[in-house]
Structure formats: C-alpha cells, structure tokens
Design a protein around this motif. Structure first.
Motif, PDB file in Angstrom:
ATOM      1  N   MET A   1       0.617  -1.182   0.490  1.00  0.00           N
ATOM      2  CA  MET A   1      -0.208   0.512  -0.542  1.00  0.00           C
ATOM      3  C   MET A   1       1.020   1.385   0.126  1.00  0.00           C
ATOM      4  N   VAL A   2       1.890   1.047   0.659  1.00  0.00           N
ATOM      5  CA  VAL A   2       2.597   2.192   0.745  1.00  0.00           C
ATOM      6  C   VAL A   2       3.509   2.674  -0.529  1.00  0.00           C
ATOM      7  N   LEU A   3       3.932   2.050  -1.407  1.00  0.00           N
ATOM      8  CA  LEU A   3       4.317   1.679  -2.584  1.00  0.00           C
ATOM      9  C   LEU A   3       3.570   2.539  -3.638  1.00  0.00           C
ATOM     10  N   ILE A   4       2.022   2.045  -3.132  1.00  0.00           N
ATOM     11  CA  ILE A   4       1.429   2.381  -3.956  1.00  0.00           C
ATOM     12  C   ILE A   4       0.839   4.008  -4.221  1.00  0.00           C
ATOM     13  N   LYS A   5       0.793   4.589  -2.909  1.00  0.00           N
ATOM     14  CA  LYS A   5       1.107   5.555  -2.819  1.00  0.00           C
ATOM     15  C   LYS A   5       1.392   6.279  -3.082  1.00  0.00           C
ATOM     16  N   LEU A   6       3.494   5.986  -2.671  1.00  0.00           N
ATOM     17  CA  LEU A   6       5.010   6.678  -3.155  1.00  0.00           C
ATOM     18  C   LEU A   6       4.482   7.114  -4.580  1.00  0.00           C
ATOM     19  N   PHE A   7       4.072   5.672  -4.946  1.00  0.00           N
ATOM     20  CA  PHE A   7       4.033   6.271  -7.260  1.00  0.00           C
ATOM     21  C   PHE A   7       2.897   7.300  -7.324  1.00  0.00           C
ATOM     22  N   LEU A   8       1.742   7.483  -6.591  1.00  0.00           N
ATOM     23  CA  LEU A   8       0.639   8.077  -7.038  1.00  0.00           C
ATOM     24  C   LEU A   8       1.028   9.726  -6.678  1.00  0.00           C
ATOM     25  N   ALA A   9       2.017   9.993  -5.358  1.00  0.00           N
ATOM     26  CA  ALA A   9       2.082  11.026  -4.551  1.00  0.00           C
ATOM     27  C   ALA A   9       3.214  11.242  -5.564  1.00  0.00           C
ATOM     28  N   PHE A  10       3.771  10.782  -6.371  1.00  0.00           N
ATOM     29  CA  PHE A  10       5.070  11.467  -7.213  1.00  0.00           C
ATOM     30  C   PHE A  10       4.515  11.476  -8.350  1.00  0.00           C
ATOM     31  N   LEU A  11       3.656  10.841  -8.953  1.00  0.00           N
ATOM     32  CA  LEU A  11       2.601  11.155 -10.142  1.00  0.00           C
ATOM     33  C   LEU A  11       2.400  12.381 -10.356  1.00  0.00           C
ATOM     34  N   LYS A  12       2.109  12.520  -9.463  1.00  0.00           N
ATOM     35  CA  LYS A  12       0.543  13.793  -9.265  1.00  0.00           C
ATOM     36  C   LYS A  12       1.411  15.356  -9.352  1.00  0.00           C
ATOM     37  N   ILE A  13       2.524  14.569  -8.475  1.00  0.00           N
ATOM     38  CA  ILE A  13       3.842  15.991  -8.218  1.00  0.00           C
ATOM     39  C   ILE A  13       4.415  16.075  -9.794  1.00  0.00           C
ATOM     40  N   GLY A  14       4.497  15.218 -10.402  1.00  0.00           N
ATOM     41  CA  GLY A  14       5.542  14.848 -11.554  1.00  0.00           C
ATOM     42  C   GLY A  14       5.260  15.948 -13.177  1.00  0.00           C
ATOM     43  N   ALA A  15       3.572  15.342 -12.865  1.00  0.00           N
ATOM     44  CA  ALA A  15       2.219  15.543 -13.634  1.00  0.00           C
ATOM     45  C   ALA A  15       1.849  17.100 -13.532  1.00  0.00           C
ATOM     46  N   PHE A  16       1.722  17.746 -12.197  1.00  0.00           N
ATOM     47  CA  PHE A  16       1.394  18.724 -11.910  1.00  0.00           C
ATOM     48  C   PHE A  16       2.047  20.184 -11.970  1.00  0.00           C
ATOM     49  N   THR A  17       3.103  19.989 -11.579  1.00  0.00           N
ATOM     50  CA  THR A  17       4.548  20.538 -10.945  1.00  0.00           C
ATOM     51  C   THR A  17       5.251  21.549 -12.469  1.00  0.00           C
ATOM     52  N   PHE A  18       5.023  22.566 -13.421  1.00  0.00           N
ATOM     53  CA  PHE A  18       5.999  22.997 -14.696  1.00  0.00           C
ATOM     54  C   PHE A  18       6.928  24.026 -13.742  1.00  0.00           C
ATOM     55  N   GLY A  19       8.349  23.444 -14.490  1.00  0.00           N
ATOM     56  CA  GLY A  19       9.370  25.277 -14.269  1.00  0.00           C
ATOM     57  C   GLY A  19      10.470  24.405 -12.718  1.00  0.00           C
ATOM     58  N   GLY A  20      10.625  23.018 -13.578  1.00  0.00           N
ATOM     59  CA  GLY A  20      11.617  22.191 -12.664  1.00  0.00           C
ATOM     60  C   GLY A  20      11.376  21.885 -10.864  1.00  0.00           C
ATOM     61  N   GLY A  21      12.628  21.375 -10.919  1.00  0.00           N
ATOM     62  CA  GLY A  21      13.270  20.717  -8.663  1.00  0.00           C
ATOM     63  C   GLY A  21      11.998  22.277  -7.926  1.00  0.00           C
ATOM     64  N   TYR A  22      12.393  23.174  -8.618  1.00  0.00           N
ATOM     65  CA  TYR A  22      12.280  24.581  -6.728  1.00  0.00           C
ATOM     66  C   TYR A  22      11.289  24.602  -7.431  1.00  0.00           C
ATOM     67  N   ALA A  23      10.101  24.240  -8.583  1.00  0.00           N
ATOM     68  CA  ALA A  23       8.723  24.962  -8.056  1.00  0.00           C
ATOM     69  C   ALA A  23       8.133  23.302  -8.043  1.00  0.00           C
ATOM     70  N   MET A  24       8.381  22.071  -7.610  1.00  0.00           N
ATOM     71  CA  MET A  24       8.233  20.978  -7.429  1.00  0.00           C
ATOM     72  C   MET A  24       8.216  21.155  -5.607  1.00  0.00           C
ATOM     73  N   ILE A  25       9.149  21.600  -5.000  1.00  0.00           N
ATOM     74  CA  ILE A  25       9.622  21.956  -3.603  1.00  0.00           C
ATOM     75  C   ILE A  25       8.557  21.804  -2.423  1.00  0.00           C
ATOM     76  N   ALA A  26       7.368  22.420  -3.142  1.00  0.00           N
ATOM     77  CA  ALA A  26       6.260  23.067  -2.292  1.00  0.00           C
ATOM     78  C   ALA A  26       5.670  21.994  -2.089  1.00  0.00           C
ATOM     79  N   MET A  27       5.270  21.110  -3.198  1.00  0.00           N
ATOM     80  CA  MET A  27       4.211  20.452  -3.832  1.00  0.00           C
ATOM     81  C   MET A  27       4.838  18.762  -2.936  1.00  0.00           C
ATOM     82  N   ILE A  28       5.577  18.604  -3.303  1.00  0.00           N
ATOM     83  CA  ILE A  28       6.838  18.046  -2.360  1.00  0.00           C
ATOM     84  C   ILE A  28       6.739  17.906  -1.275  1.00  0.00           C
ATOM     85  N   GLN A  29       6.495  18.741  -0.319  1.00  0.00           N
ATOM     86  CA  GLN A  29       6.740  19.087   0.846  1.00  0.00           C
ATOM     87  C   GLN A  29       5.289  18.541   1.429  1.00  0.00           C
ATOM     88  N   ALA A  30       4.172  19.475   0.869  1.00  0.00           N
ATOM     89  CA  ALA A  30       3.149  19.585   1.137  1.00  0.00           C
ATOM     90  C   ALA A  30       2.633  18.227   1.376  1.00  0.00           C
TER      91      ALA A  30
END
Length: 188
Positions: A1-30
């Motif tokens: 279950m944790v692996l599915i949560k990890l995949f879906l969480a980072f899939l969402k972050i990767g899909a909805f964050t434009f602008g590179g790593g710095y722009a992703m920090i806020a979403m990764i943090q949340a």
C-alpha cells in the motif's frame, strides 16, 4: 500500500508541477508532510543535500523520500512516479512540436505558465527561508538572531557575486565555507 501511495503521490507531483525541481519543492513538502514521510526540517536538510549531489533536485528528493519510506523498491517507485509524467509529456511534445510550434493557443499556455512557475518557486523559497531562519516564527527577536544575519550576509554576497559574473563553482565553494564556518562558530 505504501508503494502505491508513493507512486501516485510522485506521479501527481510530476504531472502537475511545471518549472523544474524548485517549483516542485512546495508540492513535495505538502505531500511528504501530509503523509508523515518527512518533517519540514528534514525536507529543508534534504534540499541542501540534494543541491550538492548530482542529478535533478526533484528526482533526488523523490528517491530519498521513497528510500526512507519503502526501501530500495520505494526509491525506485517514487523516482518512476516523478519522472514518468515528464517523459510522456516530452514524447508528446516532440511528436507534435512542428505542427503546433506557431499556435497562438500553445503560446498562450506557455505565457500563462510562467507566472505560476515563478509563484511556485517563490513559495518554496519562502517556506525554506521561514523554516531555516525563523523556526520559532517571525518576531522582533528573530531579526537579532545569528541565523538572520548569516542569511542576510549570504544573500548579499551571493547577489554581489552574481552581478560580478563569478563562476558558479566559486560561489558554491564560498557559500560552503561561510556555512561551515557559521555552523561551527555558532554551534548550529
């Protein structure tokens, strides 16, 4: 279950964050805080560590969170989750680029994304700055703390060096020396 949560969480972050790593920090943090994967302090520490290691910031962070949460398999799953959307989007763009290169709609979309990217990077900067330099909150006493003056000094030095066109490696080395000196000198 944790692996599915990890995949879906980072899939969402990767899909909805434009602008590179710095722009992703806020979403990764949340996401990491809401799932209990990392504290805010741990995330800030890892941003610093990730910047000193090879590879994209967001990929390094996804790998770290995945490793910490689900071991080696978790690291692989989280990394795949964060890179898969970009990979697919780039494939589609490459396939369609010539056909839509001059499109006003595409130009409008790109123009609209620019302020959003700047906002996401700004939000990450404010969040990290607040955590590092004002962990107890912003008050008058925070402006007299050593951390505030170190931040102000590093910001001033970096600004001067950036306008003087100093090589980035020299800036990194100088910042590391100042940070290490401040850490040992202040017992941080």
């Amino acid at each position: 279950m944790v692996l599915i949560k990890l995949f879906l969480a980072f899939l969402k972050i990767g899909a909805f964050t434009f602008g590179g790593g710095y722009a992703m920090i806020a979403m990764i943090q949340a996401e990491a805080e809401s799932q209990g994967w990392l504290t805010q302090e741990e995330l800030v520490d890892f941003v610093a560590l990730s910047e000193s290691t090879p590879g994209p910031l967001a990929v390094n962070m996804a790998t770290f969170v995945g490793m910490r949460t689900g071991g080696v398999l978790g690291a692989i799953i989280a990394t795949l989750g964060i890179i898969l959307p970009s990979f697919i989007i780039i494939l589609i763009i490459a396939k369609c680029f010539e056909k839509y290169e001059k499109s006003k709609a595409v130009g409008g979309i790109m123009s609209g994304l620019k302020p959003a990217v700047v906002g996401m990077i700004g939000a990450a900067f404010i969040s990290v700055t607040r955590t590092v330099f004002f962990p107890s909150g912003i008050s008058i006493s925070a402006f007299s703390s050593a951390g505030f003056w170190i931040f102000l000094g590093l910001f001033a030095v970096t600004t001067v060096l950036a306008f003087k066109k100093v090589h980035p490696i020299k800036i990194i080395i100088l910042s590391a020396v100042i940070g290490i000196g401040a850490g040992y000198g202040l017992g941080l």
